[in-house]
Design a protein around this motif. Sequence first.
Motif, PDB file in Angstrom:
ATOM      1  N   GLY A  90      -6.067  12.188  14.626  1.00 14.31           N
ATOM      2  CA  GLY A  90      -7.386  11.712  15.035  1.00 14.31           C
ATOM      3  C   GLY A  90      -8.087  12.649  15.987  1.00 14.31           C
ATOM      4  O   GLY A  90      -9.207  13.070  15.743  1.00 14.31           O
ATOM      5  N   SER A  91      -7.441  13.009  17.106  1.00 10.26           N
ATOM      6  CA  SER A  91      -8.044  13.927  18.073  1.00 10.26           C
ATOM      7  C   SER A  91      -6.948  14.811  18.644  1.00 10.26           C
ATOM      8  O   SER A  91      -5.755  14.625  18.363  1.00 10.26           O
ATOM      9  CB  SER A  91      -8.748  13.141  19.183  1.00 10.26           C
ATOM     10  OG  SER A  91      -7.792  12.507  20.019  1.00 10.26           O
ATOM     11  N   THR A  92      -7.346  15.775  19.469  1.00 11.60           N
ATOM     12  CA  THR A  92      -6.360  16.704  20.052  1.00 11.60           C
ATOM     13  C   THR A  92      -5.513  16.024  21.125  1.00 11.60           C
ATOM     14  O   THR A  92      -4.489  16.579  21.549  1.00 11.60           O
ATOM     15  CB  THR A  92      -7.078  17.924  20.671  1.00 11.60           C
ATOM     16  OG1 THR A  92      -8.029  17.473  21.649  1.00 11.60           O
ATOM     17  CG2 THR A  92      -7.799  18.715  19.591  1.00 11.60           C
ATOM     18  N   ARG A  93      -5.905  14.848  21.579  1.00  8.68           N
ATOM     19  CA  ARG A  93      -5.111  14.121  22.590  1.00  8.68           C
ATOM     20  C   ARG A  93      -4.122  13.155  21.960  1.00  8.68           C
ATOM     21  O   ARG A  93      -3.197  12.692  22.630  1.00  8.68           O
ATOM     22  CB  ARG A  93      -6.046  13.353  23.538  1.00  8.68           C
ATOM     23  CG  ARG A  93      -6.931  14.269  24.384  1.00  8.68           C
ATOM     24  CD  ARG A  93      -7.678  13.512  25.476  1.00  8.68           C
ATOM     25  NE  ARG A  93      -8.560  12.481  24.926  1.00  8.68           N
ATOM     26  CZ  ARG A  93      -8.351  11.171  25.052  1.00  8.68           C
ATOM     27  NH1 ARG A  93      -7.268  10.720  25.651  1.00  8.68           N
ATOM     28  NH2 ARG A  93      -9.220  10.310  24.539  1.00  8.68           N
ATOM     29  N   GLU A  94      -4.331  12.826  20.687  1.00 15.41           N
ATOM     30  CA  GLU A  94      -3.443  11.878  20.007  1.00 15.41           C
ATOM     31  C   GLU A  94      -2.431  12.631  19.160  1.00 15.41           C
ATOM     32  O   GLU A  94      -2.779  13.591  18.450  1.00 15.41           O
ATOM     33  CB  GLU A  94      -4.259  10.927  19.136  1.00 15.41           C
ATOM     34  CG  GLU A  94      -5.177  10.022  19.961  1.00 15.41           C
ATOM     35  CD  GLU A  94      -6.087   9.183  19.078  1.00 15.41           C
ATOM     36  OE1 GLU A  94      -6.083   7.949  19.236  1.00 15.41           O
ATOM     37  OE2 GLU A  94      -6.784   9.763  18.239  1.00 15.41           O
ATOM     38  N   VAL A  95      -1.195  12.199  19.217  1.00 16.11           N
ATOM     39  CA  VAL A  95      -0.091  12.916  18.565  1.00 16.11           C
ATOM     40  C   VAL A  95       0.684  11.960  17.671  1.00 16.11           C
ATOM     41  O   VAL A  95       0.954  10.808  18.054  1.00 16.11           O
ATOM     42  CB  VAL A  95       0.854  13.537  19.614  1.00 16.11           C
ATOM     43  CG1 VAL A  95       2.090  14.141  18.944  1.00 16.11           C
ATOM     44  CG2 VAL A  95       0.126  14.601  20.414  1.00 16.11           C
ATOM     45  N   LEU A  96       1.028  12.454  16.493  1.00 11.90           N
ATOM     46  CA  LEU A  96       1.865  11.707  15.551  1.00 11.90           C
ATOM     47  C   LEU A  96       3.190  12.445  15.434  1.00 11.90           C
ATOM     48  O   LEU A  96       3.224  13.638  15.126  1.00 11.90           O
ATOM     49  CB  LEU A  96       1.187  11.613  14.178  1.00 11.90           C
ATOM     50  CG  LEU A  96       1.926  10.823  13.107  1.00 11.90           C
ATOM     51  CD1 LEU A  96       1.934   9.344  13.442  1.00 11.90           C
ATOM     52  CD2 LEU A  96       1.280  11.040  11.745  1.00 11.90           C
ATOM     53  N   ILE A  97       4.280  11.734  15.692  1.00 14.84           N
ATOM     54  CA  ILE A  97       5.619  12.337  15.666  1.00 14.84           C
ATOM     55  C   ILE A  97       6.448  11.638  14.603  1.00 14.84           C
ATOM     56  O   ILE A  97       6.510  10.403  14.557  1.00 14.84           O
ATOM     57  CB  ILE A  97       6.319  12.199  17.031  1.00 14.84           C
ATOM     58  CG1 ILE A  97       5.487  12.890  18.125  1.00 14.84           C
ATOM     59  CG2 ILE A  97       7.728  12.783  16.987  1.00 14.84           C
ATOM     60  CD1 ILE A  97       5.988  12.616  19.522  1.00 14.84           C
ATOM     61  N   ARG A  98       7.089  12.444  13.741  1.00 22.49           N
ATOM     62  CA  ARG A  98       7.982  11.904  12.725  1.00 22.49           C
ATOM     63  C   ARG A  98       9.384  12.456  12.973  1.00 22.49           C
ATOM     64  O   ARG A  98       9.558  13.677  13.073  1.00 22.49           O
ATOM     65  CB  ARG A  98       7.500  12.276  11.322  1.00 22.49           C
ATOM     66  CG  ARG A  98       6.202  11.608  10.911  1.00 22.49           C
ATOM     67  CD  ARG A  98       5.834  11.996   9.487  1.00 22.49           C
ATOM     68  NE  ARG A  98       4.689  11.267   8.987  1.00 22.49           N
ATOM     69  CZ  ARG A  98       3.434  11.655   9.124  1.00 22.49           C
ATOM     70  NH1 ARG A  98       3.175  12.795   9.748  1.00 22.49           N
ATOM     71  NH2 ARG A  98       2.440  10.941   8.639  1.00 22.49           N
ATOM     72  N   LEU A  99      10.341  11.560  13.020  1.00 22.22           N
ATOM     73  CA  LEU A  99      11.723  11.951  13.278  1.00 22.22           C
ATOM     74  C   LEU A  99      12.620  11.473  12.158  1.00 22.22           C
ATOM     75  O   LEU A  99      12.479  10.340  11.679  1.00 22.22           O
ATOM     76  CB  LEU A  99      12.215  11.351  14.604  1.00 22.22           C
ATOM     77  CG  LEU A  99      11.403  11.695  15.870  1.00 22.22           C
ATOM     78  CD1 LEU A  99      11.903  10.871  17.051  1.00 22.22           C
ATOM     79  CD2 LEU A  99      11.496  13.187  16.174  1.00 22.22           C
TER      80      LEU A  99
END
Length: 319
Positions: A90-99
């Motif tokens: 969405g934005s540079t402040r929001e992060v999606l992490i997949r493990l």
Amino acid sequence: MLETNTVSDNNAKRRYAIDFLGKRHIAVWVSIILSVAAIGSLIGKGINFAIDFTGGTVIEAEFPVQADLVKIRTGLEEAGFRSPVVQNFGSTREVLIRLVPQEGLKGEELKDRVMDVLNQNSELQVKLHRIEFVGPQVGEDLVEDSGMALLLATISILIYVALRFEYRFALGAILATLHDVIMMLGFFSVLQLEFDLSVLAAVLTIMGYSLNDTIVVFDRIRENFRKLRRGDVVEVMNISINETLSRTLMTSFLTLLTVIAMALFGGEIIHNFAVALIVGIVVGTYSSIYVASALALRLGVSRADLLIPEKEGVSDNRP
């Protein structure tokens, strides 16, 4: 009656602008080469399945400032997480992490360790928006169910087209549809784009979309076989494809505009879904024009297969 048919034949020939089937051998060879390359990539590189299929954990977090993805990824690896996928959402402040699944680590303990890593890489508190766990068994079940869905869809298409038209048209439609699916899977394999449930939905959507285009063409071919009394099979098919061309291109173009907008502005969640639709629409339009009819022709479809049988004692030349 003969005079009327001749006029109709002449009008149809004037609408015969592009010799699509005259290039069918080139188109078929291009499709064969691309299909072989796609299958080779699927065998060699495989598909980059998302955790929907492999199992694992998805975490969405928001940083107070722009997130440093490299630093976050390095921190997770140092904390013992294998092959973490970290990307903006969405934005540079929001992060999606997949493990991927972590042995001996799950639930609250896993969440706490991930949040410790994220907060170490941020001066202010990181907000956790979402965390989802998918077990490996769930992923295996999804793979099996997805394969079954594709198989049942293919069988249903085969039966429907065979009943509505003729078995050679049915085989042509099935092979063209499978051609589209292989191209889409090959595209995702070559670029190693993530294949999740939304992409699977796109594959099934394109199967229906491509089949609809193919049936429109086949319906016009059947109609022209019965209406035009002159011209060989190739000529009648070419006339039919030309007559439906504007409808096919207009539908594909307008749909493509919408899907491109989804890919550019829809965000990370639906990006791969939109990319799959873009590839599928382009390939599906091509196969409806070139592949399906060419395959039906190659399988030996003829005028006699689609003509309505005449009743005994009834002639078209009667007054």
